[in-house]
Design a protein around this motif. Sequence first.
Motif, PDB file in Angstrom:
ATOM      1  N   ALA A   2      45.488  -5.884  20.821  1.00  0.00           N
ATOM      2  CA  ALA A   2      45.162  -4.908  21.866  1.00  0.00           C
ATOM      3  C   ALA A   2      45.624  -5.429  23.213  1.00  0.00           C
ATOM      4  O   ALA A   2      45.237  -6.505  23.629  1.00  0.00           O
ATOM      5  CB  ALA A   2      43.666  -4.652  21.902  1.00  0.00           C
ATOM      6  N   GLN A   3      46.459  -4.664  23.888  1.00  0.00           N
ATOM      7  CA  GLN A   3      46.870  -5.059  25.234  1.00  0.00           C
ATOM      8  C   GLN A   3      45.765  -4.776  26.236  1.00  0.00           C
ATOM      9  O   GLN A   3      45.707  -5.377  27.287  1.00  0.00           O
ATOM     10  CB  GLN A   3      48.151  -4.327  25.628  1.00  0.00           C
ATOM     11  N   ALA A   4      44.865  -3.877  25.951  1.00  0.00           N
ATOM     12  CA  ALA A   4      43.678  -3.651  26.776  1.00  0.00           C
ATOM     13  C   ALA A   4      42.608  -3.093  25.860  1.00  0.00           C
ATOM     14  O   ALA A   4      42.595  -1.913  25.549  1.00  0.00           O
ATOM     15  CB  ALA A   4      43.974  -2.694  27.925  1.00  0.00           C
ATOM     16  N   GLY A   5      41.732  -3.954  25.415  1.00  0.00           N
ATOM     17  CA  GLY A   5      40.745  -3.562  24.412  1.00  0.00           C
ATOM     18  C   GLY A   5      39.691  -2.635  25.005  1.00  0.00           C
ATOM     19  O   GLY A   5      39.561  -2.457  26.202  1.00  0.00           O
ATOM     20  N   LEU A   6      38.904  -2.011  24.145  1.00  0.00           N
ATOM     21  CA  LEU A   6      37.840  -1.108  24.559  1.00  0.00           C
ATOM     22  C   LEU A   6      36.502  -1.789  24.423  1.00  0.00           C
ATOM     23  O   LEU A   6      36.200  -2.396  23.408  1.00  0.00           O
ATOM     24  CB  LEU A   6      37.862   0.158  23.693  1.00  0.00           C
ATOM     25  N   VAL A   7      35.677  -1.725  25.458  1.00  0.00           N
ATOM     26  CA  VAL A   7      34.322  -2.234  25.366  1.00  0.00           C
ATOM     27  C   VAL A   7      33.548  -1.350  24.403  1.00  0.00           C
ATOM     28  O   VAL A   7      33.579  -0.132  24.492  1.00  0.00           O
ATOM     29  CB  VAL A   7      33.638  -2.244  26.745  1.00  0.00           C
ATOM     30  N   GLY A   8      32.856  -1.954  23.474  1.00  0.00           N
ATOM     31  CA  GLY A   8      32.128  -1.164  22.489  1.00  0.00           C
ATOM     32  C   GLY A   8      32.798  -1.246  21.144  1.00  0.00           C
ATOM     33  O   GLY A   8      33.610  -2.108  20.879  1.00  0.00           O
ATOM     34  N   GLY A   9      32.477  -0.293  20.273  1.00  0.00           N
ATOM     35  CA  GLY A   9      32.985  -0.340  18.908  1.00  0.00           C
ATOM     36  C   GLY A   9      32.017  -1.093  18.029  1.00  0.00           C
ATOM     37  O   GLY A   9      31.454  -2.109  18.430  1.00  0.00           O
ATOM     38  N   ASN A  10      31.827  -0.578  16.823  1.00  0.00           N
ATOM     39  CA  ASN A  10      30.807  -1.163  15.958  1.00  0.00           C
ATOM     40  C   ASN A  10      31.347  -2.158  14.944  1.00  0.00           C
ATOM     41  O   ASN A  10      30.572  -2.865  14.310  1.00  0.00           O
ATOM     42  CB  ASN A  10      30.072  -0.050  15.209  1.00  0.00           C
ATOM     43  N   ALA A  11      32.657  -2.197  14.770  1.00  0.00           N
ATOM     44  CA  ALA A  11      33.223  -3.018  13.691  1.00  0.00           C
ATOM     45  C   ALA A  11      32.843  -4.484  13.843  1.00  0.00           C
ATOM     46  O   ALA A  11      32.536  -5.165  12.865  1.00  0.00           O
ATOM     47  CB  ALA A  11      34.741  -2.861  13.674  1.00  0.00           C
ATOM     48  N   GLY A  12      32.821  -4.947  15.105  1.00  0.00           N
ATOM     49  CA  GLY A  12      32.527  -6.359  15.315  1.00  0.00           C
ATOM     50  C   GLY A  12      31.075  -6.732  15.100  1.00  0.00           C
ATOM     51  O   GLY A  12      30.756  -7.919  14.964  1.00  0.00           O
ATOM     52  N   TYR A  13      30.190  -5.736  15.086  1.00  0.00           N
ATOM     53  CA  TYR A  13      28.763  -6.017  14.978  1.00  0.00           C
ATOM     54  C   TYR A  13      28.218  -5.911  13.553  1.00  0.00           C
ATOM     55  O   TYR A  13      27.077  -6.290  13.301  1.00  0.00           O
ATOM     56  CB  TYR A  13      27.977  -5.054  15.874  1.00  0.00           C
ATOM     57  N   MET A  14      29.026  -5.404  12.637  1.00  0.00           N
ATOM     58  CA  MET A  14      28.545  -5.187  11.277  1.00  0.00           C
ATOM     59  C   MET A  14      28.146  -6.496  10.599  1.00  0.00           C
ATOM     60  O   MET A  14      27.266  -6.530   9.755  1.00  0.00           O
ATOM     61  CB  MET A  14      29.613  -4.461  10.451  1.00  0.00           C
ATOM     62  N   GLN A  15      28.809  -7.580  10.989  1.00  0.00           N
ATOM     63  CA  GLN A  15      28.515  -8.878  10.394  1.00  0.00           C
ATOM     64  C   GLN A  15      27.886  -9.835  11.410  1.00  0.00           C
ATOM     65  O   GLN A  15      28.036 -11.044  11.306  1.00  0.00           O
ATOM     66  CB  GLN A  15      29.801  -9.495   9.825  1.00  0.00           C
ATOM     67  N   GLU A  16      27.155  -9.274  12.374  1.00  0.00           N
ATOM     68  CA  GLU A  16      26.586 -10.107  13.433  1.00  0.00           C
ATOM     69  C   GLU A  16      25.598 -11.138  12.889  1.00  0.00           C
ATOM     70  O   GLU A  16      25.586 -12.294  13.334  1.00  0.00           O
ATOM     71  CB  GLU A  16      25.891  -9.222  14.482  1.00  0.00           C
ATOM     72  N   ASP A  17      24.790 -10.771  11.921  1.00  0.00           N
ATOM     73  CA  ASP A  17      23.836 -11.724  11.361  1.00  0.00           C
ATOM     74  C   ASP A  17      24.562 -12.904  10.718  1.00  0.00           C
ATOM     75  O   ASP A  17      24.188 -14.061  10.924  1.00  0.00           O
ATOM     76  CB  ASP A  17      22.933 -11.040  10.330  1.00  0.00           C
ATOM     77  N   GLY A  18      25.590 -12.605   9.950  1.00  0.00           N
ATOM     78  CA  GLY A  18      26.364 -13.675   9.325  1.00  0.00           C
ATOM     79  C   GLY A  18      27.080 -14.526  10.350  1.00  0.00           C
ATOM     80  O   GLY A  18      27.172 -15.749  10.209  1.00  0.00           O
ATOM     81  N   ARG A  19      27.570 -13.870  11.411  1.00  0.00           N
ATOM     82  CA  ARG A  19      28.257 -14.609  12.476  1.00  0.00           C
ATOM     83  C   ARG A  19      27.305 -15.578  13.168  1.00  0.00           C
ATOM     84  O   ARG A  19      27.652 -16.742  13.400  1.00  0.00           O
ATOM     85  CB  ARG A  19      28.828 -13.610  13.487  1.00  0.00           C
ATOM     86  N   LEU A  20      26.112 -15.101  13.487  1.00  0.00           N
ATOM     87  CA  LEU A  20      25.141 -15.955  14.178  1.00  0.00           C
ATOM     88  C   LEU A  20      24.666 -17.094  13.282  1.00  0.00           C
ATOM     89  O   LEU A  20      24.428 -18.210  13.755  1.00  0.00           O
ATOM     90  CB  LEU A  20      23.956 -15.120  14.656  1.00  0.00           C
ATOM     91  N   ARG A  78      26.841 -12.802  28.087  1.00  0.00           N
ATOM     92  CA  ARG A  78      27.645 -12.111  27.078  1.00  0.00           C
ATOM     93  C   ARG A  78      27.842 -10.637  27.415  1.00  0.00           C
ATOM     94  O   ARG A  78      28.902 -10.063  27.121  1.00  0.00           O
ATOM     95  CB  ARG A  78      26.970 -12.253  25.706  1.00  0.00           C
ATOM     96  N   ARG A  79      26.833 -10.014  28.014  1.00  0.00           N
ATOM     97  CA  ARG A  79      26.890  -8.577  28.275  1.00  0.00           C
ATOM     98  C   ARG A  79      28.126  -8.231  29.112  1.00  0.00           C
ATOM     99  O   ARG A  79      28.399  -8.840  30.138  1.00  0.00           O
ATOM    100  CB  ARG A  79      25.618  -8.131  28.993  1.00  0.00           C
ATOM    101  N   ASN A  80      28.882  -7.241  28.670  1.00  0.00           N
ATOM    102  CA  ASN A  80      30.109  -6.787  29.333  1.00  0.00           C
ATOM    103  C   ASN A  80      31.146  -7.890  29.470  1.00  0.00           C
ATOM    104  O   ASN A  80      31.980  -7.860  30.373  1.00  0.00           O
ATOM    105  CB  ASN A  80      29.802  -6.208  30.719  1.00  0.00           C
ATOM    106  N   SER A  81      31.082  -8.878  28.599  1.00  0.00           N
ATOM    107  CA  SER A  81      32.017  -9.999  28.700  1.00  0.00           C
ATOM    108  C   SER A  81      33.300  -9.715  27.927  1.00  0.00           C
ATOM    109  O   SER A  81      33.382  -8.753  27.140  1.00  0.00           O
ATOM    110  CB  SER A  81      31.370 -11.266  28.140  1.00  0.00           C
ATOM    111  N   ILE A  82      34.277 -10.574  28.146  1.00  0.00           N
ATOM    112  CA  ILE A  82      35.533 -10.473  27.402  1.00  0.00           C
ATOM    113  C   ILE A  82      35.279 -10.638  25.906  1.00  0.00           C
ATOM    114  O   ILE A  82      35.969 -10.045  25.072  1.00  0.00           O
ATOM    115  CB  ILE A  82      36.530 -11.527  27.917  1.00  0.00           C
ATOM    116  N   PHE A  83      34.261 -11.421  25.564  1.00  0.00           N
ATOM    117  CA  PHE A  83      33.959 -11.627  24.155  1.00  0.00           C
ATOM    118  C   PHE A  83      33.642 -10.305  23.453  1.00  0.00           C
ATOM    119  O   PHE A  83      33.987 -10.114  22.277  1.00  0.00           O
ATOM    120  CB  PHE A  83      32.779 -12.590  24.003  1.00  0.00           C
TER     121      PHE A  83
END
Length: 460
Positions: A2-20, A78-83
């Motif tokens: 992505a040359q300019a990503g979008l804030v939001g989107g759910n794909a990255g959060y589906m595995q949040e428990d496993g990530r943490l 983290r809120r509104n961060s590049i991450f």
Amino acid sequence: MAQAGLVGGNAGYMQEDGRLAALAASGILDSEPEASFDAITRLCADYFKADSVLLGFVDESRVWIKSYWGVPVRELPRRNSIFELVLAEDGPVIVPDIHEDSRFGEDGASFRRLDARSFASVPVRNCDGHVLGELIVFSAHPRRPMTRDELRMFESLAELAANQVELRRFRKNLSQRGMRPARRPQNAAAIWPQRPDLRAALEKHEFVLFYQPEVELATHRIVGLEALIRWRHPERGLIPPMEFIPAAEECGLILPIGDWGLAEVCGQIRDWTREDANHSALRVCVNLSALQFSRDGLADHVEALLSRFGIASRQLGLEMTESSLMSDTSTAFDVLGDLRRLGVSLLMDDFGTGYSSLNYLHSFPFDVLKIDRSFVSRMTQGDQALQIVKTIIELARVLGMDVVAEGVETREQHNLLRDLGCRYGQGFFFSRPLSAEAITELLRLPGRILPEHLLNAQPA
């Protein structure tokens, strides 16, 4: 990408428990920045001509900065961060000009703090694919989009960061399994050998050098040799170094024994070169102990040996472990600089087993990395060791260094290393350590190429 990503989107959060959970298992959070990661941010800054570089690992609310180049940063919200952009895209995010994108208004304070006009960020993943954090490059000016080669380099540096975490976990596992060298007992008087035994062995010329070939994986051509000391005891037979080198280090005799070994190698290089001028391309390596490395006048001593035996500096390699550099890094810089000016090859031995290998590697002028045999032996047993080996090879490529994989014992290991881009290997698959006379016969093979029937062939 992505040359300019979008804030939001759910794909990255589906595995949040496993990530943490993966993040918590890494033990990387809520701790001070670590020097072992600094080589990565410096490399990144140098390559991309960046104004600031941050390497951070991210929990539910914070981006914890483990290394920075440029503006010092400890943590960011983290809120509104590049991450959030990186997690939503599940991949690289590149923004050539922040001012032209109104979506960054809420986070303008952070960008102003870093004096940033543009940025690029890639995820740092563990071996299971979980996004643990990010590597971010900031520029004070608008920048063009990255080329394919630049993006590949960026992702390689992020992979190095992830595998530095894996290296740390791997070393911890090795330590817990009792794989560190055993220390000599306190009641040293009850064990053998003692100082008089070692002194007598030196005076009676009972020490002998064996040599193990370093081989080009693609051709099986012998390109170098490592000198390995043995003690030929009149009653106990041939004694391996682990049974007497610790005693020699404790009593101080490692210095005269080391001096003998250096002179013996230089004399052997001279003899092989006299037999065949083509052997002048061989590099014969000697292991230096911490005491040898730290003594005054090491470079002068090496230069005198080169002159005495009439050999070229490129024919001699000096191997040292990270532990031999750690006691006095200022002196290490000076000594390594003097040796480099002589033209001898400098090799970091057992790479990956020290606690700050990446930091030292970036700082010191090594020519060759030797991948520790503990990683090579486990490449076929799981993804972790294989990923570490892959990362070390990639790190060497980025820094323009050669790699020698130690402990290659099977054809499967040989093929994996070759396919990963490792050029050189050393181990029982090619040859056990041999006497100088036996090595002389191998060097007489056409092109110094080991034929198939001499390899310790295993089923592929």
